[in-house]
Design a protein around this motif. Sequence first.
Motif, PDB file in Angstrom:
ATOM      1  N   TRP A  62      37.653  39.142  23.538  1.00  0.00           N
ATOM      2  CA  TRP A  62      36.626  39.715  24.661  1.00  0.00           C
ATOM      3  C   TRP A  62      37.141  39.898  26.095  1.00  0.00           C
ATOM      4  CZ3 TRP A  62      30.928  39.928  24.192  1.00  0.00           C
ATOM      5  CH2 TRP A  62      30.541  40.081  22.791  1.00  0.00           C
ATOM      6  N   SER A  63      36.762  41.017  26.703  1.00  0.00           N
ATOM      7  CA  SER A  63      37.150  41.139  28.104  1.00  0.00           C
ATOM      8  C   SER A  63      35.858  41.274  28.962  1.00  0.00           C
ATOM      9  CB  SER A  63      38.059  42.372  28.427  1.00  0.00           C
ATOM     10  OG  SER A  63      39.233  42.250  27.891  1.00  0.00           O
ATOM     11  N   TRP A  64      35.705  40.712  29.980  1.00  0.00           N
ATOM     12  CA  TRP A  64      34.456  40.602  31.005  1.00  0.00           C
ATOM     13  C   TRP A  64      34.525  41.471  32.246  1.00  0.00           C
ATOM     14  CZ3 TRP A  64      30.347  38.379  28.482  1.00  0.00           C
ATOM     15  CH2 TRP A  64      30.729  37.866  27.224  1.00  0.00           C
ATOM     16  N   PHE A  65      33.687  42.442  32.603  1.00  0.00           N
ATOM     17  CA  PHE A  65      33.849  43.082  33.857  1.00  0.00           C
ATOM     18  C   PHE A  65      32.402  43.323  34.487  1.00  0.00           C
ATOM     19  CE2 PHE A  65      37.539  44.509  31.485  1.00  0.00           C
ATOM     20  CZ  PHE A  65      38.562  44.705  32.498  1.00  0.00           C
ATOM     21  N   VAL A  66      32.527  43.264  35.700  1.00  0.00           N
ATOM     22  CA  VAL A  66      31.359  43.690  36.486  1.00  0.00           C
ATOM     23  C   VAL A  66      31.531  44.944  37.355  1.00  0.00           C
ATOM     24  CG1 VAL A  66      29.813  43.121  38.401  1.00  0.00           C
ATOM     25  CG2 VAL A  66      30.659  41.368  37.014  1.00  0.00           C
ATOM     26  N   ALA A  67      30.605  45.673  37.134  1.00  0.00           N
ATOM     27  CA  ALA A  67      30.763  47.440  37.377  1.00  0.00           C
ATOM     28  C   ALA A  67      29.725  47.699  38.495  1.00  0.00           C
ATOM     29  CB  ALA A  67      30.975  48.116  36.352  1.00  0.00           C
ATOM     30  N   THR A  68      30.173  48.332  39.490  1.00  0.00           N
ATOM     31  CA  THR A  68      29.210  48.898  40.514  1.00  0.00           C
ATOM     32  C   THR A  68      29.197  50.520  40.063  1.00  0.00           C
ATOM     33  OG1 THR A  68      30.704  49.078  42.201  1.00  0.00           O
ATOM     34  CG2 THR A  68      29.286  47.202  42.024  1.00  0.00           C
ATOM     35  N   GLY A 100      36.572  39.338  41.848  1.00  0.00           N
ATOM     36  CA  GLY A 100      35.568  39.120  40.730  1.00  0.00           C
ATOM     37  C   GLY A 100      35.215  37.538  40.634  1.00  0.00           C
ATOM     38  N   TYR A 101      35.118  37.296  39.412  1.00  0.00           N
ATOM     39  CA  TYR A 101      34.574  35.752  39.076  1.00  0.00           C
ATOM     40  C   TYR A 101      35.300  35.140  38.195  1.00  0.00           C
ATOM     41  CZ  TYR A 101      31.161  32.001  38.263  1.00  0.00           C
ATOM     42  OH  TYR A 101      30.372  30.955  38.264  1.00  0.00           O
ATOM     43  N   ASP A 102      36.265  34.412  38.376  1.00  0.00           N
ATOM     44  CA  ASP A 102      37.327  33.674  37.434  1.00  0.00           C
ATOM     45  C   ASP A 102      38.061  34.769  36.795  1.00  0.00           C
ATOM     46  OD1 ASP A 102      36.832  31.145  38.321  1.00  0.00           O
ATOM     47  OD2 ASP A 102      35.120  30.896  37.041  1.00  0.00           O
ATOM     48  N   ASP A 103      37.775  34.977  35.544  1.00  0.00           N
ATOM     49  CA  ASP A 103      38.183  35.937  34.549  1.00  0.00           C
ATOM     50  C   ASP A 103      37.442  37.066  34.334  1.00  0.00           C
ATOM     51  OD1 ASP A 103      36.898  34.345  32.935  1.00  0.00           O
ATOM     52  OD2 ASP A 103      38.438  34.396  31.309  1.00  0.00           O
ATOM     53  N   ILE A 104      36.554  37.072  35.079  1.00  0.00           N
ATOM     54  CA  ILE A 104      35.588  38.242  34.981  1.00  0.00           C
ATOM     55  C   ILE A 104      35.652  39.348  36.048  1.00  0.00           C
ATOM     56  CG2 ILE A 104      33.140  39.206  35.024  1.00  0.00           C
ATOM     57  CD1 ILE A 104      32.547  36.200  33.970  1.00  0.00           C
ATOM     58  N   PHE A 105      36.350  40.614  35.844  1.00  0.00           N
ATOM     59  CA  PHE A 105      36.985  41.546  36.621  1.00  0.00           C
ATOM     60  C   PHE A 105      35.974  42.310  37.288  1.00  0.00           C
ATOM     61  CE2 PHE A 105      39.934  39.659  33.518  1.00  0.00           C
ATOM     62  CZ  PHE A 105      40.978  39.377  34.618  1.00  0.00           C
ATOM     63  N   PRO A 106      36.075  42.818  38.664  1.00  0.00           N
ATOM     64  CA  PRO A 106      35.477  43.766  39.226  1.00  0.00           C
ATOM     65  C   PRO A 106      35.743  45.239  38.846  1.00  0.00           C
ATOM     66  CG  PRO A 106      37.088  42.921  40.682  1.00  0.00           C
ATOM     67  CD  PRO A 106      37.175  42.041  39.539  1.00  0.00           C
ATOM     68  N   THR A 107      35.169  46.197  38.889  1.00  0.00           N
ATOM     69  CA  THR A 107      35.456  47.399  38.777  1.00  0.00           C
ATOM     70  C   THR A 107      34.369  48.477  38.820  1.00  0.00           C
ATOM     71  OG1 THR A 107      36.343  49.215  37.161  1.00  0.00           O
ATOM     72  CG2 THR A 107      34.760  47.862  36.200  1.00  0.00           C
ATOM     73  N   SER A 108      34.336  49.713  38.939  1.00  0.00           N
ATOM     74  CA  SER A 108      33.168  50.733  39.327  1.00  0.00           C
ATOM     75  C   SER A 108      33.153  51.757  38.236  1.00  0.00           C
ATOM     76  CB  SER A 108      33.608  51.409  40.706  1.00  0.00           C
ATOM     77  OG  SER A 108      34.713  52.427  40.639  1.00  0.00           O
ATOM     78  N   LEU A 109      31.906  52.469  37.976  1.00  0.00           N
ATOM     79  CA  LEU A 109      31.825  53.264  37.067  1.00  0.00           C
ATOM     80  C   LEU A 109      32.661  54.582  37.357  1.00  0.00           C
ATOM     81  CD1 LEU A 109      28.035  52.643  36.419  1.00  0.00           C
ATOM     82  CD2 LEU A 109      29.944  51.796  34.999  1.00  0.00           C
TER      83      LEU A 109
END
Length: 167
Positions: A85-91, A99-108
């Motif tokens: 699993w890979s985890w992302f937060v997107a705007t 990001g948050y630890d190993d939860i990475f930021p990205t954008s749509l």
Amino acid sequence: RVGVTRTDGGAAGDIDVLAIDAVQKRVLAVEVKWPVEALTLREASKIEADVRRGGGQLNRLRAALSSGEAHLPRDVDAATSGMVWSWFVATPAQLARTGYDDIFPTSLRHMLAITPVRTLKDLESRLLRRPQLGRDYEIGQITYERMGLSVCLDTIIALIDQHEFFN
């Protein structure tokens, strides 16, 4: 959107986007945040905070899934069993810096700019490769004129050519 249920039957939360590559045994989980588009640095810091909060939400959900305190729907659990699993937060448009630890930021917007891809692993690799000024984007100016006033703001201009992204 995939609901996650606590063992007592209550809602633990949800995963906004869940992409599964059965061939490469990979899962991409994305929490989508919809903040107001940032036009100033102060607004940008609010988006950074939204992304960190989204990362915290995903982290708590991931911990509940991992500990057995919560579970995915049976069909999704069966389909993703034993996968990486890979985890992302997107705007929608703005890439957050952290990001948050190993939860990475990205954008749509960034996701669309770097697709199509052949596999989920290719998408993940491209998402983890942060855009660089001068190579992938440049800073330009946009001017708003209202009621006889002009306001100039810096803006990001994407230079990404999806076919040359890795060249």
